[in-house]
Design a protein around this motif. Structure first.
Motif, short mmCIF file in Angstrom:
data_model
loop_
_atom_site.label_atom_id
_atom_site.label_comp_id
_atom_site.label_asym_id
_atom_site.label_seq_id
_atom_site.Cartn_x
_atom_site.Cartn_y
_atom_site.Cartn_z
N VAL A 44 0.86 -1.19 0.00
CA VAL A 44 0.00 0.00 0.00
C VAL A 44 0.90 1.23 0.00
CG1 VAL A 44 -1.76 1.28 1.29
CG2 VAL A 44 -1.81 -1.23 1.24
N LEU A 45 0.82 2.02 -1.08
CA LEU A 45 1.69 3.20 -1.21
C LEU A 45 0.91 4.45 -0.83
CD1 LEU A 45 2.37 1.14 -3.87
CD2 LEU A 45 4.30 2.72 -3.92
N VAL A 46 1.47 5.23 0.08
CA VAL A 46 0.80 6.43 0.59
C VAL A 46 1.70 7.63 0.31
CG1 VAL A 46 -0.33 7.49 2.57
CG2 VAL A 46 -0.20 5.00 2.41
N HIS A 47 1.19 8.56 -0.48
CA HIS A 47 2.00 9.72 -0.89
C HIS A 47 2.12 10.75 0.23
CE1 HIS A 47 -1.56 12.29 -1.27
NE2 HIS A 47 -2.18 11.29 -1.89
N GLY A 48 2.82 11.84 -0.05
CA GLY A 48 3.05 12.86 0.97
C GLY A 48 2.19 14.10 0.79
N ASN A 98 -6.64 13.51 1.02
CA ASN A 98 -6.57 14.96 1.24
C ASN A 98 -5.49 15.22 2.29
OD1 ASN A 98 -6.96 17.56 2.17
ND2 ASN A 98 -9.20 17.41 2.27
N SER A 99 -4.31 15.64 1.83
CA SER A 99 -3.19 15.78 2.76
C SER A 99 -3.28 17.05 3.61
CB SER A 99 -1.86 15.72 2.00
OG SER A 99 -1.79 16.74 1.03
N GLY A 100 -4.33 17.84 3.42
CA GLY A 100 -4.51 19.03 4.25
C GLY A 100 -5.26 18.74 5.54
N LEU A 101 -5.84 17.54 5.63
CA LEU A 101 -6.55 17.17 6.87
C LEU A 101 -5.54 16.79 7.95
CD1 LEU A 101 -9.48 14.97 5.48
CD2 LEU A 101 -9.61 17.27 6.46
N PRO A 102 -5.94 16.84 9.21
CA PRO A 102 -5.02 16.40 10.26
C PRO A 102 -4.53 14.98 10.00
CG PRO A 102 -6.96 17.46 11.23
CD PRO A 102 -7.22 17.33 9.75
N ILE A 103 -3.26 14.73 10.32
CA ILE A 103 -2.68 13.40 10.10
C ILE A 103 -3.49 12.35 10.87
CG2 ILE A 103 -0.65 11.99 10.60
CD1 ILE A 103 1.04 14.52 9.95
N MET A 114 4.97 12.75 4.45
CA MET A 114 3.80 12.74 5.34
C MET A 114 3.08 11.39 5.30
SD MET A 114 0.23 14.84 5.06
CE MET A 114 0.57 16.38 5.86
N GLY A 115 3.15 10.71 4.15
CA GLY A 115 2.49 9.41 4.02
C GLY A 115 2.97 8.42 5.08
N GLY A 116 4.25 8.51 5.46
CA GLY A 116 4.77 7.64 6.50
C GLY A 116 4.11 7.93 7.85
N ALA A 133 6.81 -2.19 7.59
CA ALA A 133 6.43 -0.86 7.12
C ALA A 133 7.68 -0.16 6.62
CB ALA A 133 5.78 -0.06 8.24
N LEU A 134 7.55 0.52 5.49
CA LEU A 134 8.68 1.21 4.88
C LEU A 134 8.40 2.71 4.89
CD1 LEU A 134 8.72 -1.10 1.71
CD2 LEU A 134 10.09 -1.43 3.78
N TYR A 135 9.32 3.47 5.44
CA TYR A 135 9.14 4.93 5.52
C TYR A 135 10.21 5.59 4.67
CZ TYR A 135 6.71 3.28 9.69
OH TYR A 135 5.90 2.59 10.56
N VAL A 136 9.79 6.38 3.70
CA VAL A 136 10.73 7.02 2.78
C VAL A 136 10.68 8.54 3.01
CG1 VAL A 136 11.32 7.37 0.35
CG2 VAL A 136 10.40 5.17 1.10
N GLY A 137 11.75 9.09 3.53
CA GLY A 137 11.80 10.54 3.77
C GLY A 137 10.70 11.02 4.69
N THR A 138 10.38 10.23 5.69
CA THR A 138 9.30 10.59 6.62
C THR A 138 9.85 11.39 7.81
OG1 THR A 138 7.92 8.70 6.04
CG2 THR A 138 7.59 9.63 8.22
N PRO A 139 9.26 12.55 8.09
CA PRO A 139 9.75 13.36 9.22
C PRO A 139 9.22 12.86 10.56
CG PRO A 139 7.98 14.52 8.12
CD PRO A 139 8.18 13.23 7.35
#
Lengths: 313, 96
Positions: free
Chosen positions: A60-64, A98-103, A135-137, A161-167
């Motif tokens: 499952v790929l989740v964008h930022g 919708n990446s503008g919603l709260p995480i 942010m997807g991470g 779980a794989l996190y790529v460039g996740t803050p």
């Protein structure tokens, strides 16, 4: 045109997506699976139609922030999902949201989507690999946290779980923005306040990135700190899952890497294991010098590492 | 026009209307606050205080009129656009 429009909507949602939802605006993106730019309903019929060769293992790929799933696309059209399908037989499922919603809200929505998916997927699911970029991470982590609290049926299917460039420990750029906005608000000049009001229009999702707030209670106790130090994160990684962290770095130079990370996320945040709980194996953390935040979701070097992690038993 | 396209067009219309509505209100607040400072100084000087108060009242009325006009026209354009989108969707329905 379609892909450009989708990307424009992704950017708009990242910027003011919370406002779009509050005002019931038709431009707000619902969380849903997409394939080749088209929405795939999470029903058995639609999933069987979209994935006629569905395999029991999925990724499952989740964008930022301000992206769509197109952020993973390489120039030749391949992406981490299609490569994992070709090499390891994992069916790629692309989430758009919708990446503008709260995480926290996106985490709950992702958990609900995966619950439906676990019930409706055309073949019995054996494994779900979660892959989040930026942010997807954090959305993946919020979903896992929410699923653990609710004993969601999909969570036991997740082994890695794989996190790529996740803050994981927040993004200093947002914390700087927060401080600048507060300083402008404090200046008793109507036009300066006007600029501050404009700056403060940024979405809840964007604001959450500052301290990587995964839960509403974390957002509620957010305070303005002058320091740019990363916060310790109160939500540890789930111990039942093996977590793999990828970070980009602008350069081989140690001082450039220390100062700028991948230009958006510092190395300490992308690999911030000290705050993520004890026991994260160093072999599960990889830094790629020369890869910026924009390049890290579509790099063959990163893919080789992701594949190696997915191949491990 | 399919349902998604219609919803998005209506959403775009609403967003643009919100931008003009809230934007004009914010600029009006800044404009008014800046003018208040100037009038406060003038109204504190006895020889010009009386005429300054008159100008102050007139300025306030004009300010309200101008910005309210902008918002009224904005809402009217929004209503027309909504009708056009609804009519287009009705006359040329499409599949989702």
């Amino acid at each position: 045109m379609g892909q450009k429009l989708d990307l424009a909507l992704g950017i708009l949602n990242g910027a003011v997506g919370d406002y779009l939802v509050r005002t019931d605006n038709g431009l707000a993106l619902p969380m849903a699976l997409h394939l080749h730019g088209a929405l795939v309903a999470a029903t058995r019929v639609a999933l069987a139609d979209a994935y006629p060769a569905a395999t029991p293992r999925v990724v499952v790929l989740v964008h930022g922030l301000m992206n769509t799933e197109s952020v993973f696309a390489m120039p030749d059209g391949r992406d981490y999902g299609s490569l994992l399908r070709a090499d390891l037989g994992l069916t790629p499922l692309y989430v758009r949201y919708n990446s503008g919603l709260p995480i926290a809200d996106n985490g709950v929505a992702l958990s609900a989507l995966l619950t439906t998916l676990a019930a409706e997927y055309p073949v019995p699911l054996e494994e779900i690999v979660l892959l989040g970029y930026s942010m997807g991470g954090l959305v993946v982590r919020a979903a896992s946290h929410s699923a653990a609290l609710a004993a969601a049926p999909w969570l036991p299917l997740v082994r890695r779980a794989l996190y790529v460039g996740t803050p994981h420990r927040g993004a200093p750029l947002e914390r700087v923005g927060r401080i600048v906005s507060a300083v402008l608000q404090a200046i008793p000049d109507p036009y300066t306040r006007l600029i501050a009001d404009l700056a403060d229009l940024r979405s809840d999702g964007l604001k959450d990135l500052g301290d990587a707030d995964l839960r509403h209670e974390d957002r509620a106790r957010r305070t303005l700190r002058v320091t740019l130090r990363d916060p310790e994160h109160p939500v540890p990684l789930l111990p039942a899952i093996t977590h793999h962290l990828v970070a980009g770095a602008l350069s081989d130079e140690r001082w450039v890497t220390a100062l700028f990370g991948d230009a958006v996320v510092p190395i300490s945040s992308a690999t911030g294991w000290r705050s993520l709980g004890e026991g994260l194996d160093p072999s599960r953390v990889r830094v790629f010098p020369g890869l910026s935040h924009a390049a890290i979701p579509r790099s063959l070097d990163v893919y080789a590492q992701l594949r190696a992690w997915c191949e491990a038993p | 026009m399919n349902k998604t396209s219609k919803q998005r067009l209506l959403g775009l219309r609403a967003l643009l209307e919100d931008v003009v509505e809230h934007g004009s209100s914010a600029v009006e607040r800044a404009h008014r606050a800046t003018a208040e400072r100037t009038f406060a100084v003038l109204e504190a000087i006895p020889p010009v205080a009386a005429p300054a108060r008159l100008v102050h009242v007139a300025h306030g009325a004009v300010l309200t009129g101008v910005y309210e006009s902008i918002r009224l026209v904005n809402r009217a354009v929004g209503t027309v656009l909504t009708a056009v989108i609804e009519e287009t969707a009705r006359s040329a329905p499409g599949e989702d």
